[in-house]
Design a protein around this motif. Structure first.
Motif, PDB file in Angstrom:
ATOM      1  N   GLY A 225       0.800  -1.224   0.000  1.00  0.00           N
ATOM      2  CA  GLY A 225       0.000   0.000   0.000  1.00  0.00           C
ATOM      3  C   GLY A 225       0.826   1.265   0.000  1.00  0.00           C
ATOM      4  N   PHE A 226       1.919   1.282   0.767  1.00  0.00           N
ATOM      5  CA  PHE A 226       2.734   2.494   0.826  1.00  0.00           C
ATOM      6  C   PHE A 226       3.419   2.797  -0.507  1.00  0.00           C
ATOM      7  CE2 PHE A 226       6.489   4.989   2.097  1.00  0.00           C
ATOM      8  CZ  PHE A 226       5.814   6.100   2.601  1.00  0.00           C
ATOM      9  N   PRO A 227       4.083   1.825  -1.137  1.00  0.00           N
ATOM     10  CA  PRO A 227       4.667   2.134  -2.462  1.00  0.00           C
ATOM     11  C   PRO A 227       3.596   2.488  -3.497  1.00  0.00           C
ATOM     12  CG  PRO A 227       5.512   0.048  -1.644  1.00  0.00           C
ATOM     13  CD  PRO A 227       4.462   0.492  -0.691  1.00  0.00           C
ATOM     14  N   ALA A 228       2.435   1.841  -3.425  1.00  0.00           N
ATOM     15  CA  ALA A 228       1.361   2.162  -4.372  1.00  0.00           C
ATOM     16  C   ALA A 228       0.885   3.596  -4.165  1.00  0.00           C
ATOM     17  CB  ALA A 228       0.207   1.182  -4.219  1.00  0.00           C
TER      18      ALA A 228
ATOM     19  N   ARG B  84      -2.422   0.389 -10.386  1.00  0.00           N
ATOM     20  CA  ARG B  84      -2.934  -0.750  -9.604  1.00  0.00           C
ATOM     21  C   ARG B  84      -1.915  -1.871  -9.677  1.00  0.00           C
ATOM     22  NH1 ARG B  84      -5.938   2.713  -8.808  1.00  0.00           N
ATOM     23  NH2 ARG B  84      -8.178   2.808  -8.849  1.00  0.00           N
ATOM     24  N   TRP B  85      -1.689  -2.577  -8.577  1.00  0.00           N
ATOM     25  CA  TRP B  85      -0.874  -3.789  -8.616  1.00  0.00           C
ATOM     26  C   TRP B  85      -1.686  -4.865  -9.308  1.00  0.00           C
ATOM     27  CZ3 TRP B  85       3.893  -2.825  -7.609  1.00  0.00           C
ATOM     28  CH2 TRP B  85       4.295  -1.997  -6.568  1.00  0.00           C
ATOM     29  N   SER B  86      -1.034  -5.690 -10.106  1.00  0.00           N
ATOM     30  CA  SER B  86      -1.741  -6.792 -10.757  1.00  0.00           C
ATOM     31  C   SER B  86      -1.999  -7.895  -9.731  1.00  0.00           C
ATOM     32  CB  SER B  86      -0.912  -7.351 -11.918  1.00  0.00           C
ATOM     33  OG  SER B  86       0.144  -8.156 -11.423  1.00  0.00           O
TER      34      SER B  86
ATOM     35  N   VAL C   4      -8.926  -3.729  -6.499  1.00  0.00           N
ATOM     36  CA  VAL C   4      -9.859  -3.984  -7.596  1.00  0.00           C
ATOM     37  C   VAL C   4     -11.064  -3.072  -7.525  1.00  0.00           C
ATOM     38  CG1 VAL C   4     -11.436  -5.698  -8.563  1.00  0.00           C
ATOM     39  CG2 VAL C   4      -9.128  -6.351  -7.921  1.00  0.00           C
ATOM     40  N   PHE C   5     -11.613  -2.870  -6.319  1.00  0.00           N
ATOM     41  CA  PHE C   5     -12.854  -2.121  -6.157  1.00  0.00           C
ATOM     42  C   PHE C   5     -12.620  -0.758  -5.507  1.00  0.00           C
ATOM     43  CE2 PHE C   5     -14.111  -6.628  -6.008  1.00  0.00           C
ATOM     44  CZ  PHE C   5     -14.866  -6.642  -7.170  1.00  0.00           C
TER      45      PHE C   5
END
Length: 122
Positions: free
Chosen positions: A53-56, A67-69, A117-118
């Motif tokens: 979450g932090f790097p994103a 978004r991460w896959s 995703v959501f």
């Protein structure tokens, strides 16, 4: 996560809530408070939502739609599980191989993935 308090959990809310829970748990430990479940599994559950979450969050400053896959999240779950439950316990006595932690990492990865995703961009 759809339906949480009548809405969807944003990525920022997930990151802040998991960081808050992690720091609260560490403060409780520092104060001498203990709970067997939290001491055993909470940090493992919170690890991937924080570690991904932090790097994103940083990446979304430049690319808001990032978004991460799902495969990356699965790979992160596998890497965390292997590192913390197989490799590190071989040489660091502070770590023990507990395969229930693998489930905790998986649940944290699932919550993170569902939020990815959501997500509501917030």
């Amino acid at each position: 996560m759809d339906g949480l308090l009548g809405g969807r959990l944003s990525q920022n809310a997930l990151l802040l809530s998991t960081l808050g829970a992690f720091f609260a748990h560490q403060a409780a430990i520092a104060l001498g408070w203990s709970h067997p479940w939290a001491d055993s599994y909470l940090d493992a559950f919170l690890f991937l939502p924080i570690a991904l979450g932090f790097p994103a969050w940083i990446l979304r400053l430049w690319q808001p739609a990032f978004r991460w896959s799902p495969w990356f999240v699965i790979g992160a779950w596998g890497a965390a599980s292997l590192a913390f439950e197989v490799w590190i316990p071989n040489f660091d006595p502070r770590f023990t191989a507990d395969y229930w932690d693998v489930l905790s990492y998986a649940l944290g990865a699932w919550v993170f993935w569902r939020t990815e995703v959501f997500a509501v961009i917030a």
